[in-house]
Write a protein that holds these residues in place. Structure first.
Motif, mmCIF file in Angstrom:
data_model
loop_
_atom_site.group_PDB
_atom_site.id
_atom_site.type_symbol
_atom_site.label_atom_id
_atom_site.label_comp_id
_atom_site.label_asym_id
_atom_site.label_seq_id
_atom_site.Cartn_x
_atom_site.Cartn_y
_atom_site.Cartn_z
ATOM 1 N N VAL A 14 -46.625 -53.893 0.983
ATOM 2 C CA VAL A 14 -47.147 -54.994 0.500
ATOM 3 C C VAL A 14 -47.121 -56.053 1.913
ATOM 4 C CG1 VAL A 14 -46.803 -56.996 -0.968
ATOM 5 C CG2 VAL A 14 -46.722 -54.732 -1.759
ATOM 6 N N MET A 15 -45.744 -55.985 2.499
ATOM 7 C CA MET A 15 -45.650 -57.030 3.399
ATOM 8 C C MET A 15 -46.506 -56.748 4.650
ATOM 9 S SD MET A 15 -43.540 -59.464 3.522
ATOM 10 C CE MET A 15 -43.215 -60.708 4.349
ATOM 11 N N LEU A 29 -37.674 -57.602 -2.640
ATOM 12 C CA LEU A 29 -37.137 -56.012 -2.620
ATOM 13 C C LEU A 29 -36.717 -55.922 -1.160
ATOM 14 C CD1 LEU A 29 -40.201 -54.631 -4.628
ATOM 15 C CD2 LEU A 29 -37.385 -54.714 -5.362
ATOM 16 N N LEU A 30 -37.321 -56.393 -0.123
ATOM 17 C CA LEU A 30 -36.753 -56.177 1.337
ATOM 18 C C LEU A 30 -35.410 -56.528 1.373
ATOM 19 C CD1 LEU A 30 -39.673 -57.279 3.597
ATOM 20 C CD2 LEU A 30 -38.875 -55.039 3.284
ATOM 21 N N SER A 31 -35.155 -57.747 0.830
ATOM 22 C CA SER A 31 -33.775 -58.229 1.073
ATOM 23 C C SER A 31 -32.782 -57.241 0.315
ATOM 24 C CB SER A 31 -33.673 -59.675 0.491
ATOM 25 O OG SER A 31 -32.556 -59.775 -0.296
ATOM 26 N N VAL A 32 -32.915 -56.923 -0.775
ATOM 27 C CA VAL A 32 -32.191 -55.593 -1.695
ATOM 28 C C VAL A 32 -31.939 -54.604 -0.929
ATOM 29 C CG1 VAL A 32 -32.008 -54.312 -3.754
ATOM 30 C CG2 VAL A 32 -32.791 -56.835 -3.634
ATOM 31 N N SER A 33 -32.982 -54.197 -0.288
ATOM 32 C CA SER A 33 -33.001 -52.698 0.282
ATOM 33 C C SER A 33 -32.379 -52.824 1.658
ATOM 34 C CB SER A 33 -34.175 -51.693 0.453
ATOM 35 O OG SER A 33 -35.235 -52.506 0.920
ATOM 36 N N VAL A 34 -32.640 -53.742 2.354
ATOM 37 C CA VAL A 34 -32.136 -54.014 3.859
ATOM 38 C C VAL A 34 -30.513 -54.191 3.686
ATOM 39 C CG1 VAL A 34 -32.142 -55.474 5.904
ATOM 40 C CG2 VAL A 34 -34.221 -54.708 4.849
ATOM 41 N N SER A 35 -30.354 -55.139 2.709
ATOM 42 C CA SER A 35 -28.882 -55.372 2.538
ATOM 43 C C SER A 35 -27.928 -54.120 2.309
ATOM 44 C CB SER A 35 -28.502 -56.425 1.867
ATOM 45 O OG SER A 35 -28.944 -56.498 0.495
ATOM 46 N N LEU A 80 -37.577 -45.897 4.521
ATOM 47 C CA LEU A 80 -38.700 -45.444 3.791
ATOM 48 C C LEU A 80 -38.449 -44.538 2.821
ATOM 49 C CD1 LEU A 80 -41.610 -45.465 6.365
ATOM 50 C CD2 LEU A 80 -41.378 -47.269 4.490
ATOM 51 N N ARG A 81 -37.184 -43.956 2.684
ATOM 52 C CA ARG A 81 -37.001 -43.083 1.711
ATOM 53 C C ARG A 81 -36.518 -43.657 0.483
ATOM 54 N NH1 ARG A 81 -32.142 -39.696 3.197
ATOM 55 N NH2 ARG A 81 -32.346 -40.103 5.365
ATOM 56 N N ASP A 82 -36.458 -45.319 0.572
ATOM 57 C CA ASP A 82 -36.078 -46.037 -0.748
ATOM 58 C C ASP A 82 -37.360 -46.484 -1.380
ATOM 59 O OD1 ASP A 82 -35.002 -47.669 -2.406
ATOM 60 O OD2 ASP A 82 -34.127 -48.938 -1.159
ATOM 61 N N GLY A 83 -37.533 -46.106 -2.338
ATOM 62 C CA GLY A 83 -38.857 -46.614 -3.056
ATOM 63 C C GLY A 83 -39.353 -48.001 -3.055
ATOM 64 N N LYS A 84 -38.063 -48.955 -3.186
ATOM 65 C CA LYS A 84 -38.209 -50.182 -3.253
ATOM 66 C C LYS A 84 -38.761 -50.893 -1.661
ATOM 67 C CE LYS A 84 -33.792 -51.394 -4.279
ATOM 68 N NZ LYS A 84 -32.948 -50.122 -4.697
ATOM 69 N N PHE A 85 -38.270 -50.182 -0.923
ATOM 70 C CA PHE A 85 -38.395 -50.739 0.389
ATOM 71 C C PHE A 85 -39.867 -50.136 0.679
ATOM 72 C CE2 PHE A 85 -39.036 -50.120 4.962
ATOM 73 C CZ PHE A 85 -38.481 -51.281 5.472
ATOM 74 N N THR A 86 -40.202 -48.819 0.475
ATOM 75 C CA THR A 86 -41.704 -48.534 0.604
ATOM 76 C C THR A 86 -42.574 -49.356 0.220
ATOM 77 O OG1 THR A 86 -40.447 -46.382 0.471
ATOM 78 C CG2 THR A 86 -43.079 -46.458 0.738
#
Lengths: 332, 320, 288
Positions: free
Chosen positions: C19-20, C263-269, C8-14
């Motif tokens: 949204v998800m 965005l999830l795929s980017v930050s999770v990977s 959650l520290r990652d803005g993209k992920f947050t």
């Protein structure tokens, strides 16, 4: 006369791990004075910051590496110029012409899909305007190779057709073709077989004695230093802890770390018991406060834990950073 | 007189290299024979591409030999078929590798390997007893607390190499194969690993097959040495005899090429550099013929046999 | 939980996570829908958004909000099924081919390559035309799974090939690990990041395929999905007649779904990348 100086040079890697910043203090407050016409060896183990130091000396500072403080000065036309104050264009001009770099792996310099000739041509064209190719390019390069004892035919071969040692020697030839004042060599013999190592070292020595320039040579192999260096600086955990002539370093090491290092070197014909320094080198992310070596030092006192010893001259031409010899602290 | 622990006879390994249309047979290991006695440190030394690592991989069963036999305690291990016997051999012959940072999976804690080794070979679960593991760690100067719940990236190369040795010791092997164990370890820690081999030999009667390109540590630690060049053992015997007064021209050149860590002992002569590795492998007769100062016509055409001369075996016609 | 906090520290992920979560809550709400979506004309037709009908109603006489919740649920279920089963095939094929090598590798990879070159859309159109009414979300998910594993199996295979050459494989063998232990304990941790990052990509692809097929009228149009909602809105000329809420709802939801999946795929990977993971494992204090 010094040809390259650093003053209080600090170069840290800044790593951002998911929003958390970490500083790797790879080069921490290093003062250097490298003279004209000498081979200066920098010794130290992996992760002590020696490669970072020479990258910084060459001005190759790209994120995550950042110069936090200090200066690197080259002596050009009898004046000292700070390289971090230069613009990129000027830096490009002096690179390879004034100072050149021999990297660890030769493949990063030679274009793998082009003949060696192409690498030379590309290299020279970037610095000299060539009107007459035969006179201004081919002949000087061939003369240069012959002077270094390399066969001229290698110009028409591809890098993969040459052995690792030959490639490394071609890299040396390439780095010296513009006759730079300073050559920086980063572990030029690592990953080569002993016979090849000897060939490369022989070549570097020849180059230095014909150009009368300066070579800054980084390697962890003390045998190589003993054979080629005039003076040696010993690095430990981002700091320069001892500096002296090669004979002094091997014959009269002062710093306890250097003593361990020299004392533990095995030699053929010598089966006497040798020990290593206890423990392991510290992390550069949070090195010990005070002297970086004190946790491994059997002569450490309370003073060593509290303050960082400064690299000062103990005997003429012999500097060490240790409270056993001088009480001078680094001001922090 | 101590008995032979492992005996390698006529070991040969041929690789086929190149593309489908220009296959070349490369004899990486050519008719290699040597034997290691109990409580012996035996060095297999040579430059890269000499075939020394291939020999170790064949002994460990990670590669298959083309020809030859390996007798371990008198039994040919090349014929082992049953899983039980394989396991028995693996328990007795353990290994450590060159790059300590690659020895353990970076995504797993290192202690796992210690528990697994104990469980798989001794059938002892870590929840029942960890005595064996603690003993092994003590032997290398560590404790279980030092390694608990830690990942490989949290250790230095020297520490990892110690843990690697400790893991190998858990099964109480008779032979430890160490492939370039110190080449990636820092100079200031190198001797502590090398000394460990001596200690283990003296204390537990462990034999070590030490594979290295570094003749200085080989001289320091080993009892016997075999010098390999392009797949052949060119000279073998006691380490003092071979390295103090080398006989084979290749051994001589190798010894002279070492950069001695002593400024009073600098190189004074110059070297000639050689053909590429592939070309030398392809030579008939002596592989060193292209560079040898004493080369004779016969060296290039004849198969060179081994000659015994004052306790040393040399593959060179000069000693016929 | 700690993992989530770090992510959650990652803005993209947050953003993507928020949204998800909203989309999932909406999907869960569908179970409390007051209307049965298979029945038409339960509410007045073509009403604009109001307090009573939050997102208005459509020309079929259905409440757009509740239709949307069911559509999100169906599309997500289909995407998860497609991603899950294609991952299973990809992991099995990739690990087996990479570890065994030789004949097994060649056979599996030739099947794999056939699936890579198969033209997916024409085949789906054909299948859609044949199955039509029998095509429910589970069947569609499984069909997409069959076409969605080949690239990732190749990726996993090449990863396994390189892992097999690494020294710790030998250490594991010398520690007496059996083949299945080796694969699960040593290799899977390296493969999981690829799997989870590509799983999200695969969901992305599956939702896109469903929308494409539905707009072309080639899926079961009686089931509300993001695709069929768009299909009905288009065929009733919602745009022309000014019923913007009807067409906008599935479009906006699809866009949000696509963006958040991306965005999830980017930050999770990024998080699961073994290299950054190793950096994190070496936890040290922050200086300065």
């Amino acid at each position: 006369m010094s040809v390259l100086n650093t003053e209080g040079l600090k170069a840290y890697y800044i790593i951002d791990v998911l929003g958390e910043k970490r500083y790797v203090r790879a080069v921490d407050d290093v003062d250097l004075e490298i003279r004209e016409n000498e081979i200066y060896g920098i010794a130290g183990e992996s992760g002590c910051g020696k490669t970072t130091l020479i990258k910084t000396l060459f001005g190759m500072v790209e994120p995550p590496l950042n110069v936090m403080d200090g200066k690197v000065k080259y002596k050009m036309n009898a004046e000292y110029a700070d390289i971090f104050a230069m613009d990129n264009k000027r830096m490009r001009e002096i690179r390879w012409e004034y100072i050149s770099y021999i990297p660890q792996g030769s493949m990063s310099v030679l274009n793998p899909v082009q003949k060696v000739r192409y690498s030379f041509e590309h290299f020279i064209k970037a610095h000299r305007r060539i009107r007459n190719k035969e006179e201004e390019f081919i002949k000087p390069v061939e003369r240069h190779l012959q002077a270094l004892g390399l066969p001229v035919q290698i110009l028409d071969s591809y890098p993969h057709q040459l052995s690792g040692g030959m490639r490394q020697r071609v890299t040396v030839a390439l780095a010296t073709v513009l006759q730079p004042k300073i050559i920086i060599a980063d572990e030029p013999t690592t990953a080569l077989d002993v016979v090849m190592q000897r060939g490369v070292i022989q070549l570097l020595k020849d180059v230095q004695s014909s150009l009368k320039n300066t070579i800054i040579m980084v390697t962890h192999d003390m045998g190589i230093h003993a054979n080629i260096a005039d003076r040696i600086g010993i690095m430990y955990a981002g700091k320069m802890i001892e500096e002296a002539s090669t004979e002094e370093i091997f014959g009269n090491p002062l710093h306890p770390y250097t003593q361990y290092l020299i004392g533990s070197l095995p030699k053929i014909g010598d089966k006497s018991y040798k020990t290593s320094a206890p423990g392991a080198p510290p992390s550069l992310i949070n090195p010990p406060e005070g002297c970086r070596f004190y946790p491994r030092c059997d002569r450490a006192t309370d003073e060593c834990k509290a303050a960082i010893p400064k690299l000062v001259e103990i005997e003429p031409g012999h500097k060490a950073a240790c409270f056993l010899y001088s009480g001078v602290k680094e001001d922090e | 007189m101590s008995s032979k622990l492992i005996e390698v006879n006529g070991l040969t390994k041929v690789f086929r290299v190149g593309s489908l249309f220009s296959r070349v047979r490369l004899t990486a290991v050519d008719n290699v024979s040597f034997d290691i006695k109990d409580a012996d440190i035996y060095t297999l030394a040579g430059e890269s591409g000499s075939g020394k690592t291939t020999v170790s991989r064949i002994i460990l069963g990670l590669l298959e030999a083309s020809e030859g036999e390996i007798l371990y305690k008198g039994k040919n291990i090349m014929n082992i078929k049953s899983e039980r016997e394989k396991k028995e051999f693996r328990k007795d012959v353990q290994a450590i590798f060159q790059n300590p940072f690659e020895t353990f999976n970076p995504l797993r804690t290192v202690e796992n390997y210690l528990y697994e080794t104990q469980k798989n070979f001794l059938g002892v679960d870590a929840s029942d007893s960890i005595d064996g593991i603690e003993q092994a760690l003590t032997a290398v100067g560590l404790t279980l607390d030092d390694v608990k719940e830690k990942y490989p990236s949290e250790f230095s190369g020297g520490q990892l190499q110690r843990i690697s040795i400790a893991r190998a010791l858990i099964t109480q092997p008779s032979l430890l194969i160490a492939d370039e164990p110190v080449s990636m370890v820092d100079a200031s820690l190198r001797m502590s690993i090398v000394n460990l081999f001596k200690e283990l030999k003296d204390r537990y009667g462990l034999s070590v097959l030490y594979i290295t390109h570094d003749l200085a540590t080989a001289y320091y630690v080993s009892d016997k040495i075999a010098i390999m060049f392009r797949g052949n053992i060119v000279e073998k015997g006691s380490v003092e005899k071979v390295l103090d007064s080398p006989k084979h021209p290749y051994t001589k050149m190798l010894k002279e090429s070492i950069a001695q860590p002593d400024p009073r002992d600098k190189w004074d002569s110059r070297v000639d550099l050689h053909l590429t590795e592939r070309e030398e492998y392809m030579l008939k007769g002596c592989k060193f013929a292209g560079r040898c100062p004493h080369v004779m016509e016969r060296c290039r055409t004849e198969e060179i046999p081994d000659f015994d001369i004052d306790g040393v075996t040399v593959k060179c016609l000069l000693y016929q | 939980m700690a993992v989530l906090r770090e992510l959650l520290r990652d803005g993209k992920f947050t953003f993507a996570f928020t949204v998800m979560s909203i989309l999932i809550i909406l999907a869960i709400l569908s179970f409390f829908s007051p209307y049965d979506m298979s029945i038409w004309n339960v509410v007045p037709r073509d009403m604009p958004p109001s307090a009573e009908y939050i997102l208005g109603t459509n020309s079929k006489g259905q409440d757009v909000f509740w239709e949307m919740t069911v559509a999100i649920k169906n599309s997500l279920i289909m995407a998860v099924i497609a991603a899950f089963f294609s991952r299973l095939i990809a992991i099995a094929v990739g690990l087996l081919a990479g570890f065994k090598g030789g004949m097994t590798d060649r056979t599996l990879m030739s099947i794999n390559d056939s699936f890579i070159v198969l033209p997916v859309l024409p085949i789906l159109i054909l299948l859609g035309a044949i199955l039509k009414e029998r095509l429910n979300m589970i069947v569609l998910g499984l069909i997409l799974a069959i076409f969605g594993w080949a690239w990732d199996a190749r990726l996993i295979r090449s990863q396994t090939l390189s892992l097999r050459e690494r020294e710790f494989t030998n250490t594991a063998m010398l520690s007496g690990q059996k083949v299945y232990e080796l694969i699960f304990k040593e290799y899977l941790p390296f493969v999981i990041p690829i799997v989870s990052a590509t799983a999200i990509n695969n969901m992305f692809w599956a939702v896109g395929m469903e929308v494409t097929m539905a707009i072309l009228g080639l899926s079961n149009l009686t089931i509300p999905t993001l695709g069929t909602m768009m299909h009905w809105a288009i065929s009733y000329q919602a745009m022309l007649l000014g019923y913007w809420w009807w067409i906008a709802t599935p479009v906006v939801v699809s866009v949000l779904l696509f963006v958040s999946l991306y965005l999830l795929s980017v930050s999770v990977s990024q998080y699961l990348d073994p290299r950054t993971r190793i950096q994190r494992i070496g936890t040290a204090k922050v200086v300065k």
